[in-house]
Design an enzyme around this catalytic site. Structure first.
Site, PDB file in Angstrom:
ATOM      1  N   CYS A  55       0.937  -1.050  -0.042  1.00  0.00           N
ATOM      2  CA  CYS A  55       0.047  -0.103  -0.055  1.00  0.00           C
ATOM      3  C   CYS A  55       0.768   1.204   0.023  1.00  0.00           C
ATOM      4  O   CYS A  55       2.129   1.169   0.763  1.00  0.00           O
ATOM      5  CB  CYS A  55      -0.749   0.009   1.152  1.00  0.00           C
ATOM      6  SG  CYS A  55      -2.054   1.342   1.281  1.00  0.00           S
ATOM      7  N   HIS A 109      -9.024  -3.631  -2.073  1.00  0.00           N
ATOM      8  CA  HIS A 109      -8.202  -2.615  -1.375  1.00  0.00           C
ATOM      9  C   HIS A 109      -8.658  -1.220  -1.363  1.00  0.00           C
ATOM     10  O   HIS A 109      -8.681  -0.681  -0.409  1.00  0.00           O
ATOM     11  CB  HIS A 109      -6.748  -2.909  -2.027  1.00  0.00           C
ATOM     12  CG  HIS A 109      -5.557  -1.929  -1.367  1.00  0.00           C
ATOM     13  ND1 HIS A 109      -4.796  -2.620  -0.612  1.00  0.00           N
ATOM     14  CD2 HIS A 109      -5.250  -0.876  -1.137  1.00  0.00           C
ATOM     15  CE1 HIS A 109      -3.850  -1.683  -0.157  1.00  0.00           C
ATOM     16  NE2 HIS A 109      -4.232  -0.748  -0.653  1.00  0.00           N
ATOM     17  N   GLU A 110      -9.086  -0.649  -2.463  1.00  0.00           N
ATOM     18  CA  GLU A 110      -9.335   0.880  -2.722  1.00  0.00           C
ATOM     19  C   GLU A 110     -10.586   0.966  -1.869  1.00  0.00           C
ATOM     20  O   GLU A 110     -10.855   2.117  -1.282  1.00  0.00           O
ATOM     21  CB  GLU A 110      -9.495   1.286  -4.024  1.00  0.00           C
ATOM     22  CG  GLU A 110      -8.193   1.071  -4.697  1.00  0.00           C
ATOM     23  CD  GLU A 110      -6.903   1.562  -3.885  1.00  0.00           C
ATOM     24  OE1 GLU A 110      -6.955   2.528  -3.094  1.00  0.00           O
ATOM     25  OE2 GLU A 110      -5.751   1.014  -4.367  1.00  0.00           O
ATOM     26  N   HIS A 112     -10.100   1.181   1.693  1.00  0.00           N
ATOM     27  CA  HIS A 112      -9.657   2.540   1.995  1.00  0.00           C
ATOM     28  C   HIS A 112     -10.989   3.620   2.289  1.00  0.00           C
ATOM     29  O   HIS A 112     -10.816   4.375   3.150  1.00  0.00           O
ATOM     30  CB  HIS A 112      -8.606   3.256   1.017  1.00  0.00           C
ATOM     31  CG  HIS A 112      -7.237   2.838   1.307  1.00  0.00           C
ATOM     32  ND1 HIS A 112      -6.502   3.033   2.064  1.00  0.00           N
ATOM     33  CD2 HIS A 112      -6.396   2.254   0.372  1.00  0.00           C
ATOM     34  CE1 HIS A 112      -5.099   2.811   2.080  1.00  0.00           C
ATOM     35  NE2 HIS A 112      -5.184   2.277   0.849  1.00  0.00           N
TER      36      HIS A 112
END
Length: 162
Positions: free
Chosen positions: A90, A132-133, A136
């Site tokens: 990341c 993953h995004e 976030h």
């Protein structure tokens, strides 16, 4: 457009769930331009708005030469029986990679700058990027998804990096 500083683990903006985009204005257009410019660099697969300090639901991606973005992304499908366990890194946790279990396939829906529906889907790296995004944007770091023993290693490594 401008190169933006990447927020690093420990910055509260990374742990704060992002707000939905309700109006597409010049600020949102600039955000997308910045996300696209900043993801278009060697070694970058994705970039969420809060990683550049903006608490809005938007991310850009750069997978296999395809660069794009999505506003208000929501994961609507994940493979339930196929997984990947590869190392994940990341930009907000620089220099560290740890094995992170993710669904093999992911599909998310959102909108573009014109308010049109957008669907982003894929397997392997694209699936990992989507998950993953979106994490976030929900205030979750990949470190939160690590097995307990790997998480301990990761936290020790972060402390050692300062």
């Amino acid at each position: 457009m401008a190169q933006r500083n990447i927020r690093i683990v420990g910055d509260p903006v990374l742990r704060t769930p992002c707000d939905p985009i309700t109006t597409i204005d010049d600020g949102v257009r600039q955000l997308v331009a910045d996300l696209l410019e900043n993801v278009d660099q060697e070694g970058r697969a994705g970039l969420a708005a809060n990683q550049i300090g903006v608490g809005l639901r938007a991310f850009s991606y750069n997978i296999d030469g395809k660069i794009g973005y999505v506003l208000n992304p929501k994961i609507v499908e994940l493979s339930q029986d196929e997984f990947q366990d590869g190392d994940e890194g990341c930009l907000s946790v620089p220099q560290l990679w740890f094995p992170t279990r993710r669904a093999w396939y992911a599909r998310c829906v959102g909108i573009d700058l014109d308010g049109n529906d957008v669907v982003i889907e894929g397997e392997e790296l694209m699936a990992r990027c989507i998950q993953h995004e979106c994490d976030h944007l929900d205030g979750i770091l990949y470190l939160d998804r690590l097995e307990k023993s790997e998480r301990k290693k990761a936290m020790r490594a972060i402390r050692n990096l300062g």
